[in-house]
Scaffold this active site. Structure first.
Site, short mmCIF file in Angstrom:
data_model
loop_
_atom_site.label_atom_id
_atom_site.label_comp_id
_atom_site.label_asym_id
_atom_site.label_seq_id
_atom_site.Cartn_x
_atom_site.Cartn_y
_atom_site.Cartn_z
N LYS A 1 14.78 37.42 4.85
CA LYS A 1 14.24 37.49 6.07
C LYS A 1 12.95 36.51 6.48
CE LYS A 1 10.76 40.17 6.49
NZ LYS A 1 9.91 41.26 6.34
N THR A 2 12.08 36.38 5.61
CA THR A 2 11.23 35.47 5.51
C THR A 2 11.63 33.85 5.68
OG1 THR A 2 10.03 36.85 4.13
CG2 THR A 2 8.88 34.71 4.71
N ASP B 1 7.65 39.95 13.29
CA ASP B 1 8.06 40.14 12.01
C ASP B 1 7.80 41.82 11.67
OD1 ASP B 1 9.04 40.05 9.35
OD2 ASP B 1 7.15 39.45 8.67
N GLU B 2 8.71 42.37 11.01
CA GLU B 2 8.41 44.03 10.74
C GLU B 2 8.34 44.76 11.90
OE1 GLU B 2 8.74 44.77 7.54
OE2 GLU B 2 7.72 43.59 6.22
N ARG C 1 13.39 47.44 -4.45
CA ARG C 1 12.28 46.85 -5.06
C ARG C 1 12.95 46.04 -6.04
NH1 ARG C 1 10.69 45.12 -1.05
NH2 ARG C 1 12.38 46.48 0.03
N GLN D 1 13.50 50.29 6.76
CA GLN D 1 12.25 50.30 6.02
C GLN D 1 11.06 50.78 6.95
OE1 GLN D 1 11.93 46.90 3.05
NE2 GLN D 1 13.54 46.35 3.99
#
Length: 681
Positions: free
Chosen positions: A39-40, A224-225, A615, A255
């Site tokens: 994503k980043t 973002d997010e 994670r 998420q």
DNA sequence: CAAAACTGCCTTTTT
DNA sequence: GGCAGTTTTG
């Protein structure tokens, strides 16, 4: 911008979906980026791509939720696109809000030098208001009132809306408090965190020309997010989106774990309806975890009804099967996990900072900490008490805020009797009354009372004039732009050190507390040197906006000492080769309160488990105890419903707890030796 | 006004 | 069981 390079060169190493997300620059774009799907990378490449396509830096705004994410993104964009890209707006929602608010404060009746209140300040104000409108005998819970007000603000409801809608006594009280609260804040030229979003929205809606100005400027927006966006943030965004509708949001509905803070999952679910003609890109290739881990993650999240359908695909190998360990009690759970940790470190030669213990609630950390300390195994606990929650730091900030903004009654009230000057609650109340009657600030009331003998004893008047003079001198220094001098002198003249000495009798604690104060003083000096021309309010703002971060920016994995213990919430965005997710039990995950709240809350808990599972890179162990001592009582515990849901999927292997032997002193010594060697390359 | 006794709670927490 | 916040007491 690096010149002479074709935009295409940025696309090397990206997969097809990532490329599409990077190159679809025009029109609304929704990027559904599953955990670990790069994503980043997509966001940073997209920004760099825009720059290479000739979009000017000032036309780009990328918004994140955390300072850390913003910092990281800036670093990566600069690395990709060169130093010329520094000019793009890359900030959190809140700092974008403050910037707008400082620039346009006058348009909505504030002055640019406002102070920013945190929860403790808010609570203190609410208490005063409750006392005022309900009297000392009220049984109303200030925290509950504040929570209601904050919820209203995040839904973009104004005091008048609440007053109108109120149907029972509670709602009426909340509405009245909200009304008073908001007008008090304005009179004191203070804002709370919610205002940092709410007020800009009000400003943009009320003043068309201001809105148009920002829309003309920010032609390319990135968020973002996005799954964590709340109602006000959403409205803020809509106001910033110009006619070209170049809005790209990146997020993962699976998420979304901040619903309790007002985040609304449906925002990401209905993005396509809000912005017709949206291009949707799904990133499903996961570069982080083994297939075993992702299979489990997919199975877990499939039980959720309200979500965009997608499946994570592993680009790694199959890997080891995920373990589900049942232990007889909490102590055995701790013992099992610690033993496996030692195993990984000693036999597998795994560096300890690649291991994490994930917990649902902060309180679960304790037994693990105790055992780790006993065994002298180094660990880092993420979260916990923030530097700014410490009493002495809060006191110092209150001094500075009161000096910077003489109308800030809440801050002044906090330190009026710190150190003790004989100005108790009774006096404070009298001063407050005086201020209210004469429509003056608390500080003005203090100096008024120090002068005239309006029922205040001579000793009291001496104390009051001391306080008044103190702030008078500090304000002069601030006006002369001697910020660090003002900050230091204020504390010295206030004899603040006496307050610390009195509160902390124990010498080491006393020294530690005072060191923290000195750290803060050094921070002002440094800031003053690095930001010539800035205002003192800017310094206070920088502190206010980064309060959530703990002293040693603990989320930076590289700096981590030993293994990491952290909550599922603070684990979002991080990854660890080896993960132990403990206490996977009913009443803990899902938490009892969420079960009581209903299906939507339970879905959020399921997402929490999903976040935890994703994670892990290589190995994952879920543990659960059959009994556990809670609040002093031993209780029977049931495995989480989430475990039962995926029990038949074949992606979990139940393994018995093997009591085995405790690690011997020898094992511990061996471990310590190893650890020492690993830390000294 | 401050210390001592008592009560009630007990999720997560980007800003 | 432990803490923080509140009430009671000197």
């Amino acid at each position: 911008m690096k010149t002479g390079e074709r935009p295409d060169s940025l696309l090397a190493g990206l997969n097809a979906a990532q490329r599409q997300a990077v190159t679809t620059t025009e029109g609304p774009l929704l990027v559904l980026a599953g955990a670990g799907t790069g994503k980043t990378r997509v966001i940073t490449h997209r920004v760099a791509y825009l720059l290479r396509m000739g979009v000017p830096t000032e036309a780009i705004a990328a918004v994140t939720f955390t300072n850390k994410a913003a910092r990281e993104m800036r670093e990566r964009v600069v690395a990709l696109a060169g130093r010329g890209s520094k000019g793009i707006t890359l900030s959190t929602f809140h700092s974008l809000g403050v910037r707008l608010l400082r620039a346009e404060a006058a348009a909505i009746g504030y002055r640019p030098g406002f102070n920013i209140y945190d929860t403790a300040d808010q609570l203190s104000l609410i208490k005063t208001i409750l006392l005022d409108i309900r009297g000392a005998t009220t049984s109303l819970d200030p925290k509950a009132v504040l929570a209601s007000i904050s919820r209203a603000k995040n839904r973009f409801q104004l005091p008048e809306d609440l007053i109108e809608e109120a149907s029972d006594d509670w709602e009426h009280v909340v509405a009245r408090c909200y009304d008073r609260y908001q007008s008090d804040l304005r009179n004191m030229n203070c804002v709370d965190f919610d205002d940092l979003l709410l007020l800009p929205v009000l400003c943009l809606e009320k003043h068309a020309e201001i809105g148009a100005k920002y829309r003309r400027r920010f032609r390319y927006l990135l968020v973002d997010e996005y799954q964590d966006t709340n109602g006000v943030q959403y409205r803020f965004l809509r106001l910033l989106v110009g006619p070209e509708r170049n809005l790209c949001v990146v997020g993962d509905d699976d998420q979304s774990i901040y619903g309790f803070r007002g985040a609304e999952v449906d925002k990401i679910l209905r993005f396509e309806r809000d912005f017709p003609g949206t291009t949707v890109v799904k990133l499903e290739d996961n570069y982080r975890s083994t297939a075993s881990i992702l299979n489990l993650a997919n199975s877990v999240i499939e039980s959720n009804v309200t979500r965009h359908k997608k499946r994570l695909r592993s680009t790694q190998g199959q890997g080891e099967v995920v373990l589900w360990i049942t232990t007889p009690d909490g102590a055995a759970e701790v013992d099992h996990v610690i033993r496996q940790v030692l195993n990984l470190i000693e036999r597998e030669r795994v560096p300890s900072n690649s291991i994490a213990i994930l917990i649902r609630a902060a309180a679960q950390a304790r037994p693990f900490e105790e055992k780790l300390r006993l065994r002298r195994i180094p660990y880092t606990l993420i979260g916990g008490q923030s530097y700014f929650d410490r009493k002495e730091i809060r006191d110092v900030l209150a001094y500075w805020m009161a000096a910077a903004n003489p109308r800030d009654d809440v801050s002044l009230l906090r330190i009026l009797n710190v150190p003790r000057r004989g100005i108790g609650t009774a006096t404070a109340r009298k001063l407050d009354e005086l201020a209210r009657e004469s429509r003056i600030s608390l500080l003005e009331a203090v100096s008024l009372a120090a002068g005239a003998s309006g029922g205040f004893s001579p000793a009291l008047r001496t104390a009051l004039s001391h306080v008044s003079d103190l702030f008078g001198r500090a304000q002069q220094l601030l006006e002369a732009r001697q910020f660090s001098r003002a900050a230091r002198q204020l504390l010295e003249e206030a004899h603040y050190r006496e307050a610390v000495d009195e509160l902390y009798q124990e010498p080491t604690a006393r020294q530690a507390r005072w060191n923290a104060v000195e750290d803060l003083l050094r921070a002002v000096t440094e800031w003053e040197r690095e930001n010539p021309g800035a205002e003192f309010a800017d310094f206070l703002e920088a502190l206010a906006l980064t309060k959530g971060e703990t002293a040693d920016d603990t989320r930076n994995e590289k700096k981590h000492h030993g293994l990491t213990i952290l909550t599922l919430h603070s684990a979002k965005g991080l990854e660890f080769p080896h993960v132990f997710l403990v206490g996977v039990e009913e009443d803990t995950l899902p938490h009892r309160k969420s079960v009581e709240e209903g299906d939507a809350a339970v879905e959020e808990e399921r997402r929490l488990l999903y976040v935890g599972v994703t994670r892990a890179r290589e190995t994952l162990t879920l543990t659960q105890a059959e009994t556990r001592t809670l609040y002093g009582q031993p209780r029977a515990r049931l495995p989480s419903r989430f475990l039962l849901e995926v029990e038949q999927s074949g992606h979990l292997r139940r393994a018995a707890y093997d009591p085995g032997e405790e690690a011997t002193e020898n094992d511990v010594q061996e471990f310590l030796e190893l650890y020492r060697r690993m830390r000294e390359p």
